[in-house]
Design a protein around this motif. Structure first.
Motif, short mmCIF file in Angstrom:
data_model
loop_
_atom_site.label_atom_id
_atom_site.label_comp_id
_atom_site.label_asym_id
_atom_site.label_seq_id
_atom_site.Cartn_x
_atom_site.Cartn_y
_atom_site.Cartn_z
N VAL A 21 10.55 3.73 -11.36
CA VAL A 21 11.12 2.59 -11.84
C VAL A 21 11.32 1.55 -10.69
O VAL A 21 10.76 0.40 -10.67
CB VAL A 21 12.01 2.49 -12.80
N TYR A 22 12.22 1.99 -9.82
CA TYR A 22 12.41 1.18 -8.49
C TYR A 22 11.25 1.02 -7.68
O TYR A 22 11.27 -0.27 -7.03
CB TYR A 22 13.73 1.84 -7.95
N SER A 23 10.52 1.83 -7.63
CA SER A 23 9.23 1.70 -6.85
C SER A 23 8.39 0.36 -7.33
O SER A 23 7.89 -0.41 -6.67
CB SER A 23 8.43 2.99 -6.62
N THR A 24 8.37 0.54 -8.65
CA THR A 24 7.57 -0.54 -9.20
C THR A 24 8.29 -2.04 -8.95
O THR A 24 7.70 -2.59 -8.90
CB THR A 24 7.49 -0.04 -10.85
N VAL A 25 9.58 -1.85 -9.21
CA VAL A 25 10.32 -3.07 -9.28
C VAL A 25 9.98 -3.80 -7.52
O VAL A 25 9.62 -4.82 -7.61
CB VAL A 25 11.53 -2.86 -9.25
N TRP A 26 10.07 -2.97 -6.84
CA TRP A 26 9.85 -3.09 -5.17
C TRP A 26 8.44 -3.66 -5.09
O TRP A 26 7.97 -4.77 -4.27
CB TRP A 26 10.33 -2.32 -4.22
N LEU A 27 7.45 -2.98 -5.66
CA LEU A 27 6.15 -3.08 -5.49
C LEU A 27 5.72 -4.76 -6.26
O LEU A 27 4.96 -5.27 -5.44
CB LEU A 27 5.11 -1.95 -6.40
N THR A 28 6.54 -5.00 -7.31
CA THR A 28 6.25 -6.14 -8.00
C THR A 28 6.74 -7.40 -7.39
O THR A 28 5.93 -8.17 -7.22
CB THR A 28 6.78 -6.13 -9.55
N PHE A 29 7.79 -7.15 -6.60
CA PHE A 29 8.50 -8.36 -5.95
C PHE A 29 7.62 -8.48 -4.60
O PHE A 29 7.32 -9.56 -4.25
CB PHE A 29 9.73 -7.91 -5.61
N VAL B 14 19.20 -1.14 -3.96
CA VAL B 14 17.88 -1.35 -4.63
C VAL B 14 17.85 -2.57 -4.84
O VAL B 14 16.69 -3.27 -4.92
CB VAL B 14 18.26 -0.52 -5.75
N SER B 15 18.78 -3.52 -5.02
CA SER B 15 18.96 -4.86 -5.43
C SER B 15 18.46 -5.81 -3.91
O SER B 15 18.06 -7.09 -4.29
CB SER B 15 20.21 -5.53 -5.92
N LEU B 16 18.48 -5.43 -2.95
CA LEU B 16 18.01 -6.01 -1.67
C LEU B 16 16.44 -6.75 -1.73
O LEU B 16 16.34 -7.88 -1.11
CB LEU B 16 17.93 -5.24 -0.36
N VAL B 17 15.76 -6.13 -2.70
CA VAL B 17 14.55 -6.67 -2.88
C VAL B 17 14.30 -8.23 -3.15
O VAL B 17 13.43 -9.11 -2.91
CB VAL B 17 13.61 -5.70 -3.78
N VAL B 18 15.17 -8.36 -4.07
CA VAL B 18 15.43 -9.92 -4.71
C VAL B 18 15.62 -10.83 -3.56
O VAL B 18 14.86 -11.88 -3.47
CB VAL B 18 16.44 -9.91 -6.01
N PRO B 19 16.67 -10.78 -3.02
CA PRO B 19 16.93 -11.73 -1.71
C PRO B 19 15.51 -11.68 -0.55
O PRO B 19 15.38 -12.68 0.01
CB PRO B 19 17.96 -11.34 -1.06
N LEU B 20 15.04 -10.58 -0.44
CA LEU B 20 13.94 -10.65 0.34
C LEU B 20 12.86 -11.33 -0.08
O LEU B 20 12.08 -11.85 0.72
CB LEU B 20 13.68 -8.91 0.37
N PHE B 21 12.33 -10.87 -1.43
CA PHE B 21 11.60 -11.78 -1.97
C PHE B 21 11.80 -13.40 -2.11
O PHE B 21 10.73 -14.24 -1.59
CB PHE B 21 11.31 -11.35 -3.79
N ALA B 22 13.04 -13.79 -1.82
CA ALA B 22 13.43 -15.11 -1.99
C ALA B 22 13.03 -15.82 -0.80
O ALA B 22 12.67 -16.70 -0.75
CB ALA B 22 14.85 -15.41 -2.37
N GLY C 187 0.87 -1.17 0.04
CA GLY C 187 -0.02 0.23 0.08
C GLY C 187 0.82 1.27 0.14
O GLY C 187 0.56 2.24 -0.75
N GLY C 188 1.96 1.29 0.72
CA GLY C 188 2.88 2.43 0.68
C GLY C 188 3.55 2.55 -0.51
O GLY C 188 3.58 3.86 -1.20
N PHE C 189 3.99 1.58 -1.14
CA PHE C 189 4.71 1.64 -2.40
C PHE C 189 3.52 2.23 -3.63
O PHE C 189 3.94 2.90 -4.54
CB PHE C 189 5.31 0.47 -2.80
N MET C 190 2.43 1.65 -3.46
CA MET C 190 1.10 2.27 -4.26
C MET C 190 1.18 3.72 -4.27
O MET C 190 1.04 4.25 -5.28
CB MET C 190 -0.01 1.30 -4.13
N ALA C 191 1.02 4.09 -3.02
CA ALA C 191 0.91 5.57 -3.00
C ALA C 191 2.18 6.31 -3.22
O ALA C 191 1.94 7.29 -3.86
CB ALA C 191 0.75 5.89 -1.31
N LEU C 192 3.26 5.76 -2.93
CA LEU C 192 4.29 6.46 -3.18
C LEU C 192 4.37 6.67 -4.90
O LEU C 192 5.08 7.61 -5.66
CB LEU C 192 5.74 5.69 -2.93
N LEU C 193 4.10 5.28 -5.66
CA LEU C 193 4.37 5.43 -6.99
C LEU C 193 3.28 6.51 -7.85
O LEU C 193 3.75 6.99 -8.60
CB LEU C 193 4.12 3.98 -7.61
N LEU C 194 2.03 6.47 -7.12
CA LEU C 194 1.15 7.56 -7.74
C LEU C 194 1.48 8.82 -7.37
O LEU C 194 1.49 9.86 -8.44
CB LEU C 194 -0.02 7.29 -6.86
#
Length: 208
Positions: free
Chosen positions: A68-76, A167-175, A37-44
């Motif tokens: 772009v990076y907000s979208t990446v984090w939001l997606t993962f 920025v890349s920390l979202v990948v191991p976090l997602f894993a 929800g936070g990233f959606m608000a930030l992206l908007l």
């Protein structure tokens, strides 16, 4: 899927490790919902700023990169949450033609494969970020890069000038979170704990 009751298939109360796994997964899921929800608000907000500044003839290029990076984090993070909610994409061409029992077994197999994939992603991220290697180099990014040819810790983003590894920390976090959620799903598929009922879905319905 069939609701196997509050005691699961085993006929007894769920074990403490199984209940702990489900509780941890649900806690992470609740946090993920807030972050999404936070990233959606930030992206908007970033998109609106981008539109206004471009219309005014004074575009801020860092806003594009931040969006772009907000979208990446939001997606993962959203993808991890959808895994636990069982709202991820699924091809049901085969399962729809099977009996309920065999469809459940197929679902269990699919969940197990997803669990193995998430564990493989954890291993890949560990090798990629190599925390032991960067620590052995005294957290000196240049020295580490010269020895390992891994330039993750020396690179920065183009306009924001943020360290790429952050920025890349979202990948191991997602894993890690996907491993947790798929493990929780697998425990439910095996009938060790009752399947979590979600808003909009009855306990007797399959949601994947």
């Amino acid at each position: 899927m069939t609701n196997h009751g509050s005691t699961g298939r085993s006929g007894g109360s769920p074990s403490l490790p199984a209940r702990g796994l489900i509780a941890l997964s649900e806690g992470v899921l609740a946090l993920e919902k807030l972050v999404v929800g936070g990233f959606m608000a930030l992206l908007l907000g970033l998109i609106l700023i981008n539109v206004i500044t471009r219309y005014a003839g004074a575009p801020l290029y860092w806003v594009d990169e931040a969006a772009v990076y907000s979208t990446v984090w939001l997606t993962f993070i959203g993808g991890s949450a959808l895994t636990r909610l069982r709202l991820d994409f699924a091809v049901t061409l085969l399962s729809e033609r099977l009996s309920q029992r065999h469809a459940e077994r197929l679902q269990m197999l699919a969940t197990f494969i997803a669990f193995l994939f998430s564990l493989s992603l954890v291993v890949m991220c560990w090798n990629w970020m190599d925390p032991l290697g960067i620590a052995a180099a005294g957290f000196d990014a240049r020295e580490y890069a010269s020895e390992s040819f891994n330039f993750l810790y020396t690179e920065h983003t183009q306009t924001l000038n943020w360290p790429t590894w952050i920025v890349s920390l979202v990948v191991p976090l997602f894993a890690v979170t996907m491993s947790l959620h798929t493990a929780a799903n697998l425990v439910e598929e095996m009938g060790l704990v009752p399947k979590k009922a979600r808003a909009g879905f009855s306990a007797a319905e399959g949601v994947n």
